[in-house]
Design an enzyme around this catalytic site. Sequence first.
Site, PDB file in Angstrom:
ATOM      1  N   GLU A 242       1.964   4.502  -7.141  1.00 18.68           N
ATOM      2  CA  GLU A 242       1.244   3.493  -6.360  1.00 18.68           C
ATOM      3  C   GLU A 242       1.166   2.203  -7.165  1.00 18.68           C
ATOM      4  O   GLU A 242       1.052   2.225  -8.393  1.00 18.68           O
ATOM      5  CB  GLU A 242      -0.197   3.955  -6.079  1.00 18.68           C
ATOM      6  CG  GLU A 242      -0.319   5.347  -5.517  1.00 18.68           C
ATOM      7  CD  GLU A 242      -0.614   5.329  -4.037  1.00 18.68           C
ATOM      8  OE1 GLU A 242      -1.046   4.279  -3.530  1.00 18.68           O
ATOM      9  OE2 GLU A 242      -0.423   6.374  -3.389  1.00 18.68           O
TER      10      GLU A 242
ATOM     11  N   ASN B  41      -3.684   2.780  -4.235  1.00 22.10           N
ATOM     12  CA  ASN B  41      -3.634   1.394  -4.720  1.00 22.10           C
ATOM     13  C   ASN B  41      -4.918   0.892  -5.357  1.00 22.10           C
ATOM     14  O   ASN B  41      -5.297  -0.262  -5.178  1.00 22.10           O
ATOM     15  CB  ASN B  41      -3.250   0.448  -3.581  1.00 22.10           C
ATOM     16  CG  ASN B  41      -1.885   0.761  -3.022  1.00 22.10           C
ATOM     17  OD1 ASN B  41      -1.778   1.202  -1.893  1.00 22.10           O
ATOM     18  ND2 ASN B  41      -0.834   0.552  -3.796  1.00 22.10           N
TER      19      ASN B  41
ATOM     20  N   SER C  78       0.836  -1.187   0.000  1.00 21.83           N
ATOM     21  CA  SER C  78       0.000   0.000   0.000  1.00 21.83           C
ATOM     22  C   SER C  78       0.868   1.232   0.000  1.00 21.83           C
ATOM     23  O   SER C  78       1.940   1.248   0.567  1.00 21.83           O
ATOM     24  CB  SER C  78      -0.912   0.010   1.227  1.00 21.83           C
ATOM     25  OG  SER C  78      -0.150  -0.054   2.412  1.00 21.83           O
ATOM     26  N   CYS C  79       0.386   2.258  -0.668  1.00 20.17           N
ATOM     27  CA  CYS C  79       0.972   3.585  -0.598  1.00 20.17           C
ATOM     28  C   CYS C  79      -0.178   4.571  -0.642  1.00 20.17           C
ATOM     29  O   CYS C  79      -1.294   4.221  -1.043  1.00 20.17           O
ATOM     30  CB  CYS C  79       1.910   3.855  -1.772  1.00 20.17           C
ATOM     31  SG  CYS C  79       3.486   2.973  -1.716  1.00 20.17           S
ATOM     32  N   ASP C  80       0.078   5.787  -0.213  1.00 13.22           N
ATOM     33  CA  ASP C  80      -0.944   6.827  -0.263  1.00 13.22           C
ATOM     34  C   ASP C  80      -0.310   8.122  -0.715  1.00 13.22           C
ATOM     35  O   ASP C  80       0.715   8.543  -0.167  1.00 13.22           O
ATOM     36  CB  ASP C  80      -1.590   7.016   1.107  1.00 13.22           C
ATOM     37  CG  ASP C  80      -2.364   5.773   1.552  1.00 13.22           C
ATOM     38  OD1 ASP C  80      -3.522   5.632   1.124  1.00 13.22           O
ATOM     39  OD2 ASP C  80      -1.796   4.970   2.298  1.00 13.22           O
TER      40      ASP C  80
END
Length: 437
Positions: free
Chosen positions: A110, A205, A23-25
């Site tokens: 992402e 994501n 996950s990334c944001d």
Amino acid sequence: MDGRGAWDSWRGMASWSPGTPCSCDCFVSVPPASAIPAVIFAKNSDRPRDEVQEVLFVPAGTHAPGSRLQCTYIEVEQVSKTHAVILSRPSWLWGAEMGANEHGVCIGNEAVWTKEPVGEGEALLGMDLLRLALERGSSAQEALHVITGLLERYGQGGSCREDPTPFCYHNTFLLADRTEAWVLETAGRLWAAQRIQEGAHNISNQLSIGTDISAEHPELRPHARAQGWWDGQDNFDFARVFSLTQQPVRMEAAKARFQAGRELLQRQQGGITAEVMMGVLRNKESGICMDSGGFRTTASMVSILPRDPTQPCVHFLTATPDPSRSVFKPFIFGVGVAQVPQVMSPTFGAQDPVRTLPRFQTQVDRRHPLYRRHQVALGLMESEQDRGQQLRQKQRDLEQEGLEAVRALLAGERAPPPQELGSFFRAFVEKESQAYA
């Protein structure tokens, strides 16, 4: 929210497994959502928990005609001129998870999985595309065109982690400059883009572009129709058409994180600052600040991109994991700016596991000096309450010092010489390192 308040406040289906989080944001605030006349960019990079990210400065360069450029796995044609960049990158690869260039362009990427299959063949990583776009694009839109052009020519692919087991995905990008932002979402060589000219926006994501498409690959709709994903009659909704029908568990979880990020931004509409973005990146309840299942937030970045071109852009980078227990340190492109050795990982040349075939059969210690000291500090924070509280207070004070210096700079209260601006980041890295001594 002030600086102290901020402290409190999937791979392709062939290689994806339910227990593997990824996950990334990324976040952006475009006026009038920002509290000041500036675009505010932010990203948490969530990666395998023991992976080290270094902060790399690369000066502008000129290159001979016909030059070739070695990226993580493949070579591409070099361009005649490249921009100076500051990058936060997993230290084993060529590209970057996030970064900025001297023209005030910021990009974060992402992982995403779509109906288009993810191949394990080596091509350009999304992180390679990100760095190439920063080196070659002088605006967010120009950087977007760099990515789509390279995507068309070379494709995207290859393992995205330092492990013998392939870990592959496609990419979405958030690109920002002093005036606007763009979301670029890909599926193989296909893509759709959305222009953001005002308000706050985030990606997490998953495909997020629906019917509001500002630009797209010319074969996007014909391909979707040929595959039977779109009948050609209904409104074309990119996310609905290209998203997997059966979403992996972790991609379903990203929806909750995406919604939480959106709500955190909406609460601060009109008042979003760098400090607010730091608070969002430190939010553990939502999962935005992540530590789960072998993955964690390994580095973070927040950037201030003033609308006034006479004001410098400021990029805060941690160079260490877990933003809730790290220091955002300001970087400014200025005279004399150079690589800071304390945040540079060791190199291993031809013996690097990413260079020897088959790849990733051995492991090496990539920890840079600040990372090592930060690890010791984290251990003390967890094991010794009094000592840990003292260290956390030192972190807060140092970060507040940087925020106040930037506030005074952008408010015109202080006009340091260009040489001082160029050494800003080095000075704060050295202060943090001393605080852990």
